[in-house]
Write an enzyme that holds these catalytic residues in place. Structure first.
Site, PDB file in Angstrom:
ATOM      1  CG  HIS A  10      31.907 -15.282 -22.443  1.00 34.35           C
ATOM      2  ND1 HIS A  10      31.278 -14.059 -22.470  1.00 34.35           N
ATOM      3  CD2 HIS A  10      32.451 -15.443 -23.673  1.00 34.35           C
ATOM      4  CE1 HIS A  10      31.430 -13.513 -23.662  1.00 34.35           C
ATOM      5  NE2 HIS A  10      32.147 -14.309 -24.407  1.00 34.35           N
TER       6      HIS A  10
ATOM      7  N   GLY B 190      36.379  -8.175 -29.389  1.00 27.47           N
ATOM      8  CA  GLY B 190      35.489  -9.101 -30.087  1.00 27.47           C
ATOM      9  C   GLY B 190      34.438  -9.720 -29.181  1.00 27.47           C
ATOM     10  CD  GLN B 191      32.294  -8.705 -23.426  1.00 32.35           C
ATOM     11  OE1 GLN B 191      33.014  -7.719 -23.273  1.00 32.35           O
ATOM     12  NE2 GLN B 191      31.596  -9.236 -22.445  1.00 32.35           N
ATOM     13  CB  SER B 192      29.503 -11.322 -29.745  1.00 27.37           C
ATOM     14  OG  SER B 192      29.677 -12.662 -29.338  1.00 27.37           O
TER      15      SER B 192
ATOM     16  CG  ASN C 178      37.200 -12.598 -27.118  1.00 27.38           C
ATOM     17  OD1 ASN C 178      38.428 -12.637 -27.138  1.00 27.38           O
ATOM     18  ND2 ASN C 178      36.448 -13.482 -27.758  1.00 27.38           N
TER      19      ASN C 178
ATOM     20  CG  HIS D 193      35.932 -18.026 -25.620  1.00 32.55           C
ATOM     21  ND1 HIS D 193      34.984 -18.349 -26.567  1.00 32.55           N
ATOM     22  CD2 HIS D 193      35.779 -16.705 -25.381  1.00 32.55           C
ATOM     23  CE1 HIS D 193      34.296 -17.265 -26.886  1.00 32.55           C
ATOM     24  NE2 HIS D 193      34.762 -16.249 -26.192  1.00 32.55           N
TER      25      HIS D 193
ATOM     26  CG  ASP E 192      30.973 -21.106 -28.485  1.00 32.13           C
ATOM     27  OD1 ASP E 192      31.432 -20.116 -27.888  1.00 32.13           O
ATOM     28  OD2 ASP E 192      30.336 -21.014 -29.566  1.00 32.13           O
ATOM     29  CB  ILE E 193      25.851 -22.247 -29.904  1.00 30.62           C
ATOM     30  CG1 ILE E 193      24.619 -22.916 -30.499  1.00 30.62           C
ATOM     31  CG2 ILE E 193      26.163 -20.925 -30.563  1.00 30.62           C
ATOM     32  CD1 ILE E 193      23.322 -22.158 -30.241  1.00 30.62           C
TER      33      ILE E 193
HETATM   34  P1  5GP Z   1      32.400 -13.644 -27.450  1.00 25.06           P
HETATM   35  O1  5GP Z   1      32.258 -13.380 -28.906  1.00 25.06           O
HETATM   36  O2  5GP Z   1      31.520 -12.705 -26.639  1.00 25.06           O
HETATM   37  O3  5GP Z   1      33.789 -13.702 -26.945  1.00 25.06           O
HETATM   38  O4  5GP Z   1      31.850 -15.108 -27.206  1.00 25.06           O
HETATM   39  C1  5GP Z   1      30.491 -15.418 -27.211  1.00 25.06           C
HETATM   40  C2  5GP Z   1      30.384 -16.869 -27.580  1.00 25.06           C
HETATM   41  O5  5GP Z   1      29.081 -17.306 -27.253  1.00 25.06           O
HETATM   42  C3  5GP Z   1      30.600 -17.158 -29.061  1.00 25.06           C
HETATM   43  O6  5GP Z   1      31.696 -18.042 -29.222  1.00 25.06           O
HETATM   44  C4  5GP Z   1      29.275 -17.768 -29.509  1.00 25.06           C
HETATM   45  O7  5GP Z   1      29.431 -18.821 -30.433  1.00 25.06           O
HETATM   46  C5  5GP Z   1      28.664 -18.249 -28.201  1.00 25.06           C
HETATM   47  N1  5GP Z   1      27.212 -18.248 -28.173  1.00 25.06           N
HETATM   48  C6  5GP Z   1      26.384 -17.262 -28.624  1.00 25.06           C
HETATM   49  N2  5GP Z   1      25.105 -17.599 -28.398  1.00 25.06           N
HETATM   50  C7  5GP Z   1      25.123 -18.809 -27.777  1.00 25.06           C
HETATM   51  C8  5GP Z   1      24.087 -19.689 -27.293  1.00 25.06           C
HETATM   52  O8  5GP Z   1      22.886 -19.400 -27.366  1.00 25.06           O
HETATM   53  N3  5GP Z   1      24.489 -20.853 -26.730  1.00 25.06           N
HETATM   54  C9  5GP Z   1      25.807 -21.205 -26.617  1.00 25.06           C
HETATM   55  N4  5GP Z   1      26.074 -22.386 -26.053  1.00 25.06           N
HETATM   56  N5  5GP Z   1      26.798 -20.402 -27.067  1.00 25.06           N
HETATM   57  C10 5GP Z   1      26.463 -19.227 -27.634  1.00 25.06           C
END
Ligand code: 5GP
Ligand code: ZN
Length: 112
Positions: free
Chosen positions: A98, A91-93, A85, A100, A30-31
């Site tokens: 995916h 909280g899915q962004s 998520n 985690h 994760d970034i």
């Molecule tokens: P969500 O919020 O959808 O559950 O998780 C998305 C995750 O993707 C977040 O933890 C965020 O830090 C990660 N993320 C967003 N953009 C990137 C990216 O460009 N590269 C990587 N490796 N992770 C990313």
């Protein structure tokens, strides 16, 4: 070119720190890590979220890769969490399914 961020990572159009891969799934760091170990495991195929995941074999491959990554990262014995998520309240962004994989410290429960 795909508009989906994670499809672009699968395609190699956006760099990511890959930690494992199979024919069905990839795992990368994760970034913005929320724990000492924070890895994302995704199907190579675009799937919006768990709600519409329709291929049990693919979903199984993603879950198995999450477990393999936990072993590989040395957190299987101490313990870890796998979470996906979904939607706004979840909280899915990123709109590509995916999991985690989080570990390397004691994780709070319940989530906020
Ligand atoms: P969500 O919020 O959808 O559950 O998780 C998305 C995750 O993707 C977040 O933890 C965020 O830090 C990660 N993320 C967003 N953009 C990137 C990216 O460009 N590269 C990587 N490796 N992770 C990313
Ligand atoms: Zn996608």
């Amino acid at each position: 070119m795909s508009a989906c961020l994670f499809c672009r990572i699968v395609a190699g159009e956006i760099p990511a720190q890959l930690v494992a891969e199979t024919p069905e799934a990839i795992a990368f760091r994760d970034i913005a890590p929320k724990a000492p170990v924070h890895i994302l495991v995704i199907p190579r195929r675009h799937v919006d979220s768990l709600t519409v995941a329709d291929d049990a074999a693919e979903l199984g491959a993603v879950a198995q890769l999450a477990a393999r990554v936990a072993v590989q990262e040395g957190i299987a014995t101490s313990g870890y969490r796998v979470v996906t998520n979904v939607g706004e309240d979840g909280g899915q962004s990123v709109g590509h399914l995916h999991f985690h994989v989080l570990g390397g410290r004691a994780l709070g429960w319940p989530p906020g």
